[in-house]
Design a protein around this motif. Structure first.
Motif, PDB file in Angstrom:
ATOM      1  N   GLY A  23      -0.602  -4.433  12.958  1.00  0.00           N
ATOM      2  CA  GLY A  23       0.027  -4.847  11.641  1.00  0.00           C
ATOM      3  C   GLY A  23       0.688  -3.782  10.850  1.00  0.00           C
ATOM      4  N   VAL A  24       1.435  -4.304   9.886  1.00  0.00           N
ATOM      5  CA  VAL A  24       2.113  -2.983   9.053  1.00  0.00           C
ATOM      6  C   VAL A  24       1.475  -3.150   7.609  1.00  0.00           C
ATOM      7  CG1 VAL A  24       4.284  -2.171   8.159  1.00  0.00           C
ATOM      8  CG2 VAL A  24       4.180  -2.959  10.459  1.00  0.00           C
ATOM      9  N   PHE A  25       1.151  -2.372   7.106  1.00  0.00           N
ATOM     10  CA  PHE A  25       0.333  -2.329   5.804  1.00  0.00           C
ATOM     11  C   PHE A  25       0.959  -1.463   4.666  1.00  0.00           C
ATOM     12  CE2 PHE A  25      -2.828  -3.861   8.749  1.00  0.00           C
ATOM     13  CZ  PHE A  25      -3.018  -5.005   8.194  1.00  0.00           C
ATOM     14  N   GLU A  26       0.859  -1.797   3.481  1.00  0.00           N
ATOM     15  CA  GLU A  26       1.419  -0.916   2.418  1.00  0.00           C
ATOM     16  C   GLU A  26       0.053   0.138   2.325  1.00  0.00           C
ATOM     17  OE1 GLU A  26       1.985  -1.090  -2.270  1.00  0.00           O
ATOM     18  OE2 GLU A  26       3.519  -2.098  -1.053  1.00  0.00           O
ATOM     19  N   ARG A  27       0.487   1.349   2.191  1.00  0.00           N
ATOM     20  CA  ARG A  27      -0.513   2.413   2.299  1.00  0.00           C
ATOM     21  C   ARG A  27      -1.676   2.224   1.139  1.00  0.00           C
ATOM     22  NH1 ARG A  27      -4.488   4.793   1.699  1.00  0.00           N
ATOM     23  NH2 ARG A  27      -5.096   7.045   1.992  1.00  0.00           N
TER      24      ARG A  27
END
Length: 130
Positions: free
Chosen positions: A95-99
């Motif tokens: 997945g791609v997540f905001e830091r």
């Protein structure tokens, strides 16, 4: 009763495991074992009243989500971490997540400690509660 559960991946095979009443030290070791490849998620669940935390990702950053005994959806955040996009494997899925939606290992362990204590100070500013 508190239950610690997770899964271990070996290629296309997955082995589920579960430990009853593990204690914070054992849970912290399981968080440290999350490597984003073989071990990508654990959960800590209490039966009565039902509530849980899921800790996913690793080895450097973790997604901590859950549900309170009142049915509130929880997510631990690190708003000072910024908005860059980070790829992380959680529950075997990339997945791609905001830091800012991810936390360090120490923050994840502190969250579990608060969970096991019943959040005696309530949910702090780091928790998003819906």
């Amino acid at each position: 009763m508190i239950t610690l559960a997770g899964d271990e991946r070996h290629g296309s095979k997955t082995r589920d495991w579960e430990i009853e009443n593990p204690g914070l030290e054992r849970i912290a070791r399981s968080i440290a074992d999350l490597d984003g490849q073989r071990l990508t998620e654990i959960s800590v669940t209490e039966d009565e009243p039902f509530r849980y935390l899921s800790i996913a990702g690793g080895p450097d950053l973790y997604l901590v989500t859950g549900e309170s005994a009142d049915g509130e959806i929880l997510q631990l955040r690190d708003p000072e971490a910024g908005s860059e996009q980070v790829q992380l494997v959680c529950g075997g899925q990339m997945g791609v997540f905001e830091r800012s939606a991810l936390v360090t290992q120490a923050q994840a362990i502190d969250a579990v400690s608060d969970f096991l204590s019943g959040f005696p100070e309530g949910f702090g500013d780091a928790w998003s509660v819906e």
